[in-house]
Write a protein that holds these residues in place. Sequence first.
Motif, PDB file in Angstrom:
ATOM      1  N   ASN A  81       0.848  -1.187   0.000  1.00 33.79           N
ATOM      2  CA  ASN A  81       0.000   0.000   0.000  1.00 33.79           C
ATOM      3  C   ASN A  81       0.888   1.243   0.000  1.00 33.79           C
ATOM      4  OD1 ASN A  81      -2.478   1.428   2.310  1.00 33.79           O
ATOM      5  ND2 ASN A  81      -2.171   1.760   0.137  1.00 33.79           N
ATOM      6  N   PHE A  82       0.706   2.099  -1.009  1.00 25.54           N
ATOM      7  CA  PHE A  82       1.366   3.397  -1.089  1.00 25.54           C
ATOM      8  C   PHE A  82       0.275   4.462  -1.130  1.00 25.54           C
ATOM      9  CE2 PHE A  82       4.555   0.947  -3.910  1.00 25.54           C
ATOM     10  CZ  PHE A  82       5.176   0.402  -2.791  1.00 25.54           C
ATOM     11  N   GLU A  83       0.418   5.536  -0.342  1.00 28.28           N
ATOM     12  CA  GLU A  83      -0.628   6.562  -0.308  1.00 28.28           C
ATOM     13  C   GLU A  83      -0.025   7.933  -0.025  1.00 28.28           C
ATOM     14  OE1 GLU A  83      -4.524   5.626   1.592  1.00 28.28           O
ATOM     15  OE2 GLU A  83      -4.067   7.393   2.827  1.00 28.28           O
ATOM     16  N   THR A  84      -0.468   8.932  -0.779  1.00 29.77           N
ATOM     17  CA  THR A  84      -0.028  10.306  -0.584  1.00 29.77           C
ATOM     18  C   THR A  84      -1.234  11.210  -0.388  1.00 29.77           C
ATOM     19  OG1 THR A  84       1.324  12.095  -1.499  1.00 29.77           O
ATOM     20  CG2 THR A  84      -0.040  10.877  -3.049  1.00 29.77           C
ATOM     21  N   GLY A  85      -1.048  12.305   0.332  1.00 27.37           N
ATOM     22  CA  GLY A  85      -2.115  13.273   0.520  1.00 27.37           C
ATOM     23  C   GLY A  85      -1.915  14.485  -0.372  1.00 27.37           C
ATOM     24  N   THR A  93       1.219  18.738  -2.446  1.00 28.11           N
ATOM     25  CA  THR A  93       1.244  17.527  -1.639  1.00 28.11           C
ATOM     26  C   THR A  93       0.999  17.892  -0.180  1.00 28.11           C
ATOM     27  OG1 THR A  93       2.821  16.509  -3.152  1.00 28.11           O
ATOM     28  CG2 THR A  93       2.635  15.536  -0.954  1.00 28.11           C
ATOM     29  N   SER A  94       0.158  17.112   0.490  1.00 24.90           N
ATOM     30  CA  SER A  94      -0.135  17.339   1.908  1.00 24.90           C
ATOM     31  C   SER A  94      -0.023  15.996   2.609  1.00 24.90           C
ATOM     32  CB  SER A  94      -1.547  17.918   2.075  1.00 24.90           C
ATOM     33  OG  SER A  94      -1.879  18.049   3.437  1.00 24.90           O
ATOM     34  N   THR A  95       1.189  15.663   3.035  1.00 20.20           N
ATOM     35  CA  THR A  95       1.431  14.336   3.581  1.00 20.20           C
ATOM     36  C   THR A  95       1.423  14.352   5.099  1.00 20.20           C
ATOM     37  OG1 THR A  95       3.833  14.574   3.661  1.00 20.20           O
ATOM     38  CG2 THR A  95       2.884  13.790   1.596  1.00 20.20           C
ATOM     39  N   ALA A  96       1.265  13.172   5.677  1.00 17.95           N
ATOM     40  CA  ALA A  96       1.313  13.012   7.131  1.00 17.95           C
ATOM     41  C   ALA A  96       2.706  12.604   7.576  1.00 17.95           C
ATOM     42  CB  ALA A  96       0.290  11.962   7.564  1.00 17.95           C
ATOM     43  N   GLY A  97       3.664  12.679   6.685  1.00 20.62           N
ATOM     44  CA  GLY A  97       5.037  12.319   7.003  1.00 20.62           C
ATOM     45  C   GLY A  97       5.990  13.176   6.209  1.00 20.62           C
ATOM     46  N   ALA A  98       7.263  12.821   6.222  1.00 18.78           N
ATOM     47  CA  ALA A  98       8.267  13.666   5.579  1.00 18.78           C
ATOM     48  C   ALA A  98       8.308  13.484   4.066  1.00 18.78           C
ATOM     49  CB  ALA A  98       9.647  13.360   6.173  1.00 18.78           C
ATOM     50  N   GLY A  99       7.880  12.341   3.565  1.00 20.91           N
ATOM     51  CA  GLY A  99       8.041  12.046   2.154  1.00 20.91           C
ATOM     52  C   GLY A  99       6.743  12.102   1.371  1.00 20.91           C
ATOM     53  N   TYR A 100       6.864  11.896   0.065  1.00 17.76           N
ATOM     54  CA  TYR A 100       5.702  11.953  -0.826  1.00 17.76           C
ATOM     55  C   TYR A 100       4.662  10.907  -0.438  1.00 17.76           C
ATOM     56  CZ  TYR A 100       2.935  11.912  -5.111  1.00 17.76           C
ATOM     57  OH  TYR A 100       1.899  11.982  -6.003  1.00 17.76           O
ATOM     58  N   TRP A 101       5.086   9.683  -0.115  1.00 19.43           N
ATOM     59  CA  TRP A 101       4.176   8.618   0.285  1.00 19.43           C
ATOM     60  C   TRP A 101       4.016   8.608   1.816  1.00 19.43           C
ATOM     61  CZ3 TRP A 101       1.523   6.995  -3.650  1.00 19.43           C
ATOM     62  CH2 TRP A 101       2.108   6.903  -4.914  1.00 19.43           C
ATOM     63  N   GLY A 102       3.844   9.808   2.404  1.00 18.27           N
ATOM     64  CA  GLY A 102       3.827   9.926   3.852  1.00 18.27           C
ATOM     65  C   GLY A 102       2.631   9.320   4.539  1.00 18.27           C
ATOM     66  N   ARG A 103       1.550   9.055   3.816  1.00 14.60           N
ATOM     67  CA  ARG A 103       0.365   8.469   4.436  1.00 14.60           C
ATOM     68  C   ARG A 103       0.469   6.948   4.542  1.00 14.60           C
ATOM     69  NH1 ARG A 103      -4.116  11.469   5.180  1.00 14.60           N
ATOM     70  NH2 ARG A 103      -5.418   9.603   5.001  1.00 14.60           N
ATOM     71  N   GLY A 163       0.802  10.435  16.992  1.00 17.62           N
ATOM     72  CA  GLY A 163       0.303  10.541  15.634  1.00 17.62           C
ATOM     73  C   GLY A 163      -0.456   9.300  15.223  1.00 17.62           C
ATOM     74  N   ALA A 164      -1.235   9.420  14.156  1.00 17.64           N
ATOM     75  CA  ALA A 164      -2.029   8.290  13.683  1.00 17.64           C
ATOM     76  C   ALA A 164      -1.209   7.287  12.883  1.00 17.64           C
ATOM     77  CB  ALA A 164      -3.185   8.792  12.821  1.00 17.64           C
ATOM     78  N   ARG A 165       0.055   7.634  12.566  1.00  8.68           N
ATOM     79  CA  ARG A 165       0.887   6.748  11.758  1.00  8.68           C
ATOM     80  C   ARG A 165       2.253   6.557  12.401  1.00  8.68           C
ATOM     81  NH1 ARG A 165      -2.471   9.545   8.616  1.00  8.68           N
ATOM     82  NH2 ARG A 165      -3.467   8.443   6.880  1.00  8.68           N
ATOM     83  N   ASN A 166       2.819   5.392  12.167  1.00  7.26           N
ATOM     84  CA  ASN A 166       4.196   5.107  12.569  1.00  7.26           C
ATOM     85  C   ASN A 166       5.029   4.806  11.337  1.00  7.26           C
ATOM     86  OD1 ASN A 166       4.056   5.334  15.387  1.00  7.26           O
ATOM     87  ND2 ASN A 166       3.321   3.241  15.625  1.00  7.26           N
ATOM     88  N   SER A 167       6.260   5.290  11.336  1.00  6.51           N
ATOM     89  CA  SER A 167       7.234   4.886  10.317  1.00  6.51           C
ATOM     90  C   SER A 167       8.036   3.700  10.838  1.00  6.51           C
ATOM     91  CB  SER A 167       8.177   6.044  10.000  1.00  6.51           C
ATOM     92  OG  SER A 167       7.497   7.110   9.388  1.00  6.51           O
ATOM     93  N   SER A 168       8.586   2.914   9.935  1.00  9.61           N
ATOM     94  CA  SER A 168       9.479   1.788  10.275  1.00  9.61           C
ATOM     95  C   SER A 168       8.832   0.823  11.266  1.00  9.61           C
ATOM     96  CB  SER A 168      10.798   2.314  10.853  1.00  9.61           C
ATOM     97  OG  SER A 168      11.398   3.230   9.975  1.00  9.61           O
ATOM     98  N   GLN A 169       7.536   0.596  11.119  1.00  6.10           N
ATOM     99  CA  GLN A 169       6.820  -0.273  12.060  1.00  6.10           C
ATOM    100  C   GLN A 169       6.781  -1.713  11.576  1.00  6.10           C
ATOM    101  OE1 GLN A 169       2.950   0.853  14.150  1.00  6.10           O
ATOM    102  NE2 GLN A 169       2.174  -0.713  12.746  1.00  6.10           N
ATOM    103  N   PHE A 170       7.099  -2.624  12.486  1.00  9.08           N
ATOM    104  CA  PHE A 170       6.851  -4.049  12.294  1.00  9.08           C
ATOM    105  C   PHE A 170       5.568  -4.364  13.069  1.00  9.08           C
ATOM    106  CE2 PHE A 170      11.428  -3.471  12.157  1.00  9.08           C
ATOM    107  CZ  PHE A 170      11.812  -4.189  11.030  1.00  9.08           C
ATOM    108  N   SER A 171       4.587  -4.975  12.440  1.00 11.01           N
ATOM    109  CA  SER A 171       3.342  -5.239  13.156  1.00 11.01           C
ATOM    110  C   SER A 171       2.774  -6.601  12.787  1.00 11.01           C
ATOM    111  CB  SER A 171       2.304  -4.153  12.867  1.00 11.01           C
ATOM    112  OG  SER A 171       1.956  -4.122  11.496  1.00 11.01           O
ATOM    113  N   TYR A 172       2.033  -7.154  13.750  1.00 12.00           N
ATOM    114  CA  TYR A 172       1.331  -8.421  13.534  1.00 12.00           C
ATOM    115  C   TYR A 172      -0.116  -8.245  13.972  1.00 12.00           C
ATOM    116  CZ  TYR A 172      -0.657 -12.986  14.419  1.00 12.00           C
ATOM    117  OH  TYR A 172      -1.517 -14.058  14.438  1.00 12.00           O
TER     118      TYR A 172
END
Length: 322
Positions: A81-85, A93-103, A163-172
């Motif tokens: 999943n790739f998503e940009t705002g 671009t209006s992202t929730a992170g530092a990069g283009y695919w910040g969402r 925040g509603a998002r985490n970067s570099s997350q490992f999840s199960y």
Amino acid sequence: MFNLGELAMKKSLIALAVIGFSGAAMAQSSVTLYGVADVGVGKMEGGKTEMISAGTMNNGTSRLGVRGVEDLGGGLKAGFNFETGLSLENGDTSTAGAGYWGRAANLWLGGNWGTFKMGRTLTPSFYGVAAWELTGTANYSVIGNTYKYINPQVAPTGAIGAGARNSSQFSYKTPNLGGFSAEVGYITKQDNGAAKWDANAIYANGPIGIGLSANKTSGSKTNYSLGGKYNFGNFALATSYNVAHIVNAQRRGFSLGGTATFGAASVTLDLTRDTKNQWGSKKYTNGLLEAKYALSKRTFIYGAYLRLDGDNNYGIGVRHNF
């Protein structure tokens, strides 16, 4: 001696078999383009009335995303999943992170045993709140705005104390077992500056939605939220208790609200009350009044008034999902 008719027939059968095999292979893999367009008129925190998009008083942030899934066989699947705002005011671009695919920018593997995901993604805490929050975690959610530290550059979206998002997350995430599910995420110290964990436990079955969310960054205190919703049919009632921290400052309190549905229209009133507020000068009672009218299954108009820590905010807009 070759029979030209039989040879032509064999070639046709081979061609049909190849086409059939290719179709079966293609059916096992799919890529979907999706998005949201949301724009309106509003005012936030004493500012002037203006066009709004990707802001706190929009129902949601306009976005464009792509997601895919491949059936690997044996019940195993892989996906991404790739998503940009973006802002509909000027196309920026209006992202929730530092990069283009910040969402969103993640890869996952899943099967009957659950789903393992790696990358930037919505947090388990966010999904725990979404299980019961009345507005569908709208940007103007009174829960998200009250109990999340507000970055004025990013519209809060309902994660408690973070925040509603985490970067570099490992999840199960576990499979759904009769309405019960749970998810846990972890970010290493090297990726985050300090190790962080994030988790939820959800029961969603029929008219009932209950979610427990918790997250903690090493060196800070635990944020958590417990909420529940019951849908009576044309009326839904929700309540919650929330505790959030910024460093060592705490804000905690409860919420109570309801949504009444009248055909294509709905009205929501949601209130929060602080029992402790070290983020500000006093305890607040905050409130949201929202009205929506569905023009179709994918398009609706909305109006919202948010009373937040003594400030009056409003927005009127249109949202289209595709």
